[in-house]
Design a protein around this motif. Structure first.
Motif, PDB file in Angstrom:
ATOM      1  N   LEU A 135     -16.872   3.409 -18.264  1.00  0.00           N
ATOM      2  CA  LEU A 135     -15.469   2.472 -18.172  1.00  0.00           C
ATOM      3  C   LEU A 135     -14.108   3.800 -18.336  1.00  0.00           C
ATOM      4  N   PRO A 136     -14.465   4.521 -20.109  1.00  0.00           N
ATOM      5  CA  PRO A 136     -13.301   5.474 -20.162  1.00  0.00           C
ATOM      6  C   PRO A 136     -12.998   6.307 -18.976  1.00  0.00           C
ATOM      7  N   LEU A 137     -13.861   6.643 -18.712  1.00  0.00           N
ATOM      8  CA  LEU A 137     -13.932   7.429 -17.178  1.00  0.00           C
ATOM      9  C   LEU A 137     -12.880   6.796 -16.195  1.00  0.00           C
ATOM     10  N   SER A 138     -12.968   6.012 -16.336  1.00  0.00           N
ATOM     11  CA  SER A 138     -12.556   5.479 -14.642  1.00  0.00           C
ATOM     12  C   SER A 138     -11.511   4.658 -15.044  1.00  0.00           C
ATOM     13  N   LEU A 139     -10.590   4.812 -16.363  1.00  0.00           N
ATOM     14  CA  LEU A 139      -9.670   4.394 -16.785  1.00  0.00           C
ATOM     15  C   LEU A 139      -8.633   3.899 -15.728  1.00  0.00           C
ATOM     16  N   PRO A 140      -8.074   5.187 -15.125  1.00  0.00           N
ATOM     17  CA  PRO A 140      -7.198   5.229 -14.373  1.00  0.00           C
ATOM     18  C   PRO A 140      -7.640   4.141 -13.340  1.00  0.00           C
ATOM     19  N   ALA A 141      -8.608   4.125 -12.717  1.00  0.00           N
ATOM     20  CA  ALA A 141      -8.584   3.228 -11.033  1.00  0.00           C
ATOM     21  C   ALA A 141      -8.584   1.470 -11.829  1.00  0.00           C
ATOM     22  N   LEU A 142      -8.221   1.540 -13.706  1.00  0.00           N
ATOM     23  CA  LEU A 142      -9.707  -0.249 -13.837  1.00  0.00           C
ATOM     24  C   LEU A 142      -7.969  -0.398 -13.817  1.00  0.00           C
ATOM     25  N   ILE A 143      -6.300   0.022 -14.321  1.00  0.00           N
ATOM     26  CA  ILE A 143      -5.537   0.280 -14.932  1.00  0.00           C
ATOM     27  C   ILE A 143      -4.825   0.205 -13.733  1.00  0.00           C
ATOM     28  N   THR A 144      -4.753   0.748 -12.460  1.00  0.00           N
ATOM     29  CA  THR A 144      -4.733   0.703 -10.883  1.00  0.00           C
ATOM     30  C   THR A 144      -5.314  -1.398 -10.442  1.00  0.00           C
ATOM     31  N   VAL A 145      -6.711  -1.524 -10.932  1.00  0.00           N
ATOM     32  CA  VAL A 145      -6.675  -2.753 -10.193  1.00  0.00           C
ATOM     33  C   VAL A 145      -6.002  -3.878 -10.679  1.00  0.00           C
ATOM     34  N   ALA A 186      -4.052  -7.282  -9.562  1.00  0.00           N
ATOM     35  CA  ALA A 186      -4.807  -8.557 -10.142  1.00  0.00           C
ATOM     36  C   ALA A 186      -3.513  -8.509 -10.137  1.00  0.00           C
ATOM     37  N   PHE A 187      -2.433  -8.281 -11.751  1.00  0.00           N
ATOM     38  CA  PHE A 187      -1.996  -9.406 -11.680  1.00  0.00           C
ATOM     39  C   PHE A 187      -0.670  -9.568 -11.376  1.00  0.00           C
ATOM     40  N   VAL A 188      -0.317  -8.750 -10.667  1.00  0.00           N
ATOM     41  CA  VAL A 188       1.212  -8.807  -9.828  1.00  0.00           C
ATOM     42  C   VAL A 188       0.566  -9.624  -8.627  1.00  0.00           C
ATOM     43  N   GLY A 189      -0.156 -10.015  -8.297  1.00  0.00           N
ATOM     44  CA  GLY A 189      -0.882 -10.337  -6.796  1.00  0.00           C
ATOM     45  C   GLY A 189      -1.052 -12.470  -7.797  1.00  0.00           C
ATOM     46  N   LEU A 241       3.915   1.628 -14.795  1.00  0.00           N
ATOM     47  CA  LEU A 241       2.590   1.983 -14.193  1.00  0.00           C
ATOM     48  C   LEU A 241       1.926   2.576 -13.176  1.00  0.00           C
ATOM     49  N   GLN A 242       3.054   3.064 -12.592  1.00  0.00           N
ATOM     50  CA  GLN A 242       2.662   3.213 -11.400  1.00  0.00           C
ATOM     51  C   GLN A 242       2.064   4.596 -10.731  1.00  0.00           C
ATOM     52  N   GLY A 243       2.796   5.737 -12.316  1.00  0.00           N
ATOM     53  CA  GLY A 243       1.318   6.915 -12.571  1.00  0.00           C
ATOM     54  C   GLY A 243       0.058   6.519 -11.913  1.00  0.00           C
ATOM     55  N   ARG A 244      -0.064   6.079 -12.919  1.00  0.00           N
ATOM     56  CA  ARG A 244      -1.721   5.812 -13.114  1.00  0.00           C
ATOM     57  C   ARG A 244      -2.069   5.043 -12.544  1.00  0.00           C
ATOM     58  N   ILE A 245      -0.964   4.319 -11.161  1.00  0.00           N
ATOM     59  CA  ILE A 245      -1.785   3.317  -9.914  1.00  0.00           C
ATOM     60  C   ILE A 245      -1.905   4.371  -9.469  1.00  0.00           C
ATOM     61  N   VAL A 246      -1.329   5.383  -8.745  1.00  0.00           N
ATOM     62  CA  VAL A 246      -0.990   6.592  -8.016  1.00  0.00           C
ATOM     63  C   VAL A 246      -2.663   6.716  -8.110  1.00  0.00           C
ATOM     64  N   ASN A 247      -2.299   7.844  -9.290  1.00  0.00           N
ATOM     65  CA  ASN A 247      -3.769   8.626 -10.113  1.00  0.00           C
ATOM     66  C   ASN A 247      -5.451   8.139  -9.289  1.00  0.00           C
ATOM     67  N   GLY A 248      -4.985   6.022 -10.303  1.00  0.00           N
ATOM     68  CA  GLY A 248      -6.087   5.853  -9.874  1.00  0.00           C
ATOM     69  C   GLY A 248      -6.270   5.862  -8.292  1.00  0.00           C
ATOM     70  N   LEU A 249      -5.709   5.025  -6.970  1.00  0.00           N
ATOM     71  CA  LEU A 249      -5.995   5.698  -6.321  1.00  0.00           C
ATOM     72  C   LEU A 249      -6.287   7.310  -5.858  1.00  0.00           C
ATOM     73  N   LEU A 286       6.113  -3.919 -15.091  1.00  0.00           N
ATOM     74  CA  LEU A 286       5.012  -3.228 -15.172  1.00  0.00           C
ATOM     75  C   LEU A 286       4.202  -2.833 -14.412  1.00  0.00           C
ATOM     76  N   PHE A 287       4.758  -2.902 -12.769  1.00  0.00           N
ATOM     77  CA  PHE A 287       4.129  -2.184 -12.270  1.00  0.00           C
ATOM     78  C   PHE A 287       5.383  -0.297 -12.189  1.00  0.00           C
ATOM     79  N   LEU A 288       6.123  -0.478 -13.121  1.00  0.00           N
ATOM     80  CA  LEU A 288       7.240   0.549 -12.588  1.00  0.00           C
ATOM     81  C   LEU A 288       6.726   1.870 -13.968  1.00  0.00           C
TER      82      LEU A 288
END
Length: 282
Positions: free
Chosen positions: A196-206, A210-213, A268-276, A264-266
Motif C-alpha cells: 500500500l505505501p509503495l503504490s500510493l501514486p496509483a491509489l491517488i490516481t484511481v 473515482a471521485f471526479v466520476g 493532484l495532476q502530478g501524482r495522477i501522471v506518475n500513477g499512470l 482536486l484534479f489540478l
C-alpha cells in the motif's frame, strides 16, 4: 551533393507544428466553455444579451455571491461530497484488494479473472440502469440514500481501478516482499506495510478518477435521489430550470459546481501522471 531530407527529419519538422495546432484546438474545445461560463458569471443578463462574447464590464460579483449564500447549493454540495467520498473509498479499497492477488500471486484462472475486469470497461453505467434501479429500490431498499448511489458507482469504477493498479503492483520488487516474510511479517502485513505505501501514486490516481466520476454523475442520482438528498449535478439542472431567465446566475452556479472536482484534479495532476506512468511501465 546533398541528398534529400530523410523522412524522419522531415516528419519531425512537420509534426511539431501539427501537434501544437491539434493540442491548442483540443485545449480550446475543452477549456473554452469553462472559461466562457466563468467569465459570464461576472456579467449581467443585459450584458450577455447585448454582447454574448464580450468580457465583463464592469465586473459583477452578485451572481457568485447569490450562489454561495444559497443554502440549497451547500446542501447539494454536501450530498455530492458524501456520495463521492463513499464511492472513492469503496472503489479504491475493493480495487486494491482485488488487484493485489491478481498481481502478486499465481493461481489457476488468474488471467481469465483479470479479463472479467477488463471487459467491465466496455459496459457503461447506462446499459445496466434499469436492473440497477430495481436492485437498489426493491431488493436492497436503498432508494434515496447515499449508499444506494455510491455502491453502484463504485462497482462501475472498479474495473478501471483494477486495470490501473494491477501492473503497478506487479512492478513492485519481490525482494521487499521476500525480506518482509523472512522477518516474520504475514501476507496481510506485507500488503498493509509494503504494497500500500509503495503504490500510493496509483491509489491517488484511481481515487481521483473515482471521485471526479462520482461528482459528475447525473443519471443514477436522477433516478435514485429525491428532495434534500439530491446531488450537485441535479441541483444545477434544478437551478437552470427554476431560473432559466437568469443566464448569468445559471452560469455562475454551474461554474461554482465544477470547482471542487477541478481543484482536486489540478492539485493532484502530478501524482495522477506518475500513477499512470507506473501502471504503463508495469
Amino acid at each position: 551533393m546533398t541528398g534529400p531530407a530523410t523522412p524522419a527529419r522531415t516528419g519531425g519538422r512537420l509534426a511539431d507544428p501539427a501537434v501544437a495546432v491539434v493540442a491548442l484546438a483540443v485545449v480550446a474545445v475543452s477549456v473554452g466553455p469553462v472559461v466562457y461560463g466563468a467569465l459570464n458569471g461576472f456579467r449581467s443578463n443585459e450584458q450577455i444579451a447585448s454582447d454574448p462574447a464580450g468580457l465583463p464590464s464592469p465586473w459583477r460579483l452578485d451572481n457568485y455571491t447569490t450562489v454561495l449564500t444559497n443554502p440549497d447549493f451547500w446542501r447539494y454540495a454536501a450530498n455530492s461530497m458524501v456520495v463521492a467520498a463513499l464511492t472513492t473509498l469503496v472503489a479504491v479499497g475493493a480495487g486494491v484488494m482485488a488487484a493485489y492477488p491478481l498481481a502478486r500471486y499465481r493461481f489457476r484462472l488468474r488471467e481469465p479473472l483479470f479479463m472479467v475486469f477488463v471487459l467491465g470497461l466496455l459496459f457503461p453505467l447506462a446499459t445496466a440502469i434499469i436492473p440497477l434501479f430495481v436492485l437498489i429500490t426493491r431488493d436492497l431498499q436503498l432508494s434515496n440514500t447515499w449508499w444506494g448511489v455510491a455502491l453502484p458507482q463504485a462497482a462501475f469504477a472498479l474495473p478501471v481501478t483494477v486495470v490501473i493498479l494491477r501492473p503497478f503492483l506487479m512492478a513492485l520488487p519481490r525482494e521487499l516482499e521476500e525480506a518482509a516474510l523472512i522477518d516474520g511479517a504475514s501476507r496481510l502485513g506485507v500488503f498493509w506495510r509494503i504494497a500500500l505505501p509503495l503504490s500510493l501514486p496509483a491509489l491517488i490516481t484511481v481515487g481521483v478518477l473515482a471521485f471526479v466520476g462520482s461528482w459528475n454523475s447525473y443519471l443514477l442520482p436522477l433516478l435514485l435521489l429525491q428532495g434534500e438528498m439530491r446531488t450537485l449535478p441535479l441541483g444545477v439542472a434544478d437551478y437552470s430550470t427554476q431560473y432559466s431567465a437568469d443566464t448569468a446566475g445559471v452560469l455562475a452556479f454551474t461554474t461554482v459546481a465544477t470547482l471542487p472536482a477541478l481543484i482536486l484534479f489540478l492539485a493532484l495532476q502530478g501524482r495522477i501522471v506518475n500513477g499512470l506512468q507506473g501502471a504503463v511501465k508495469g
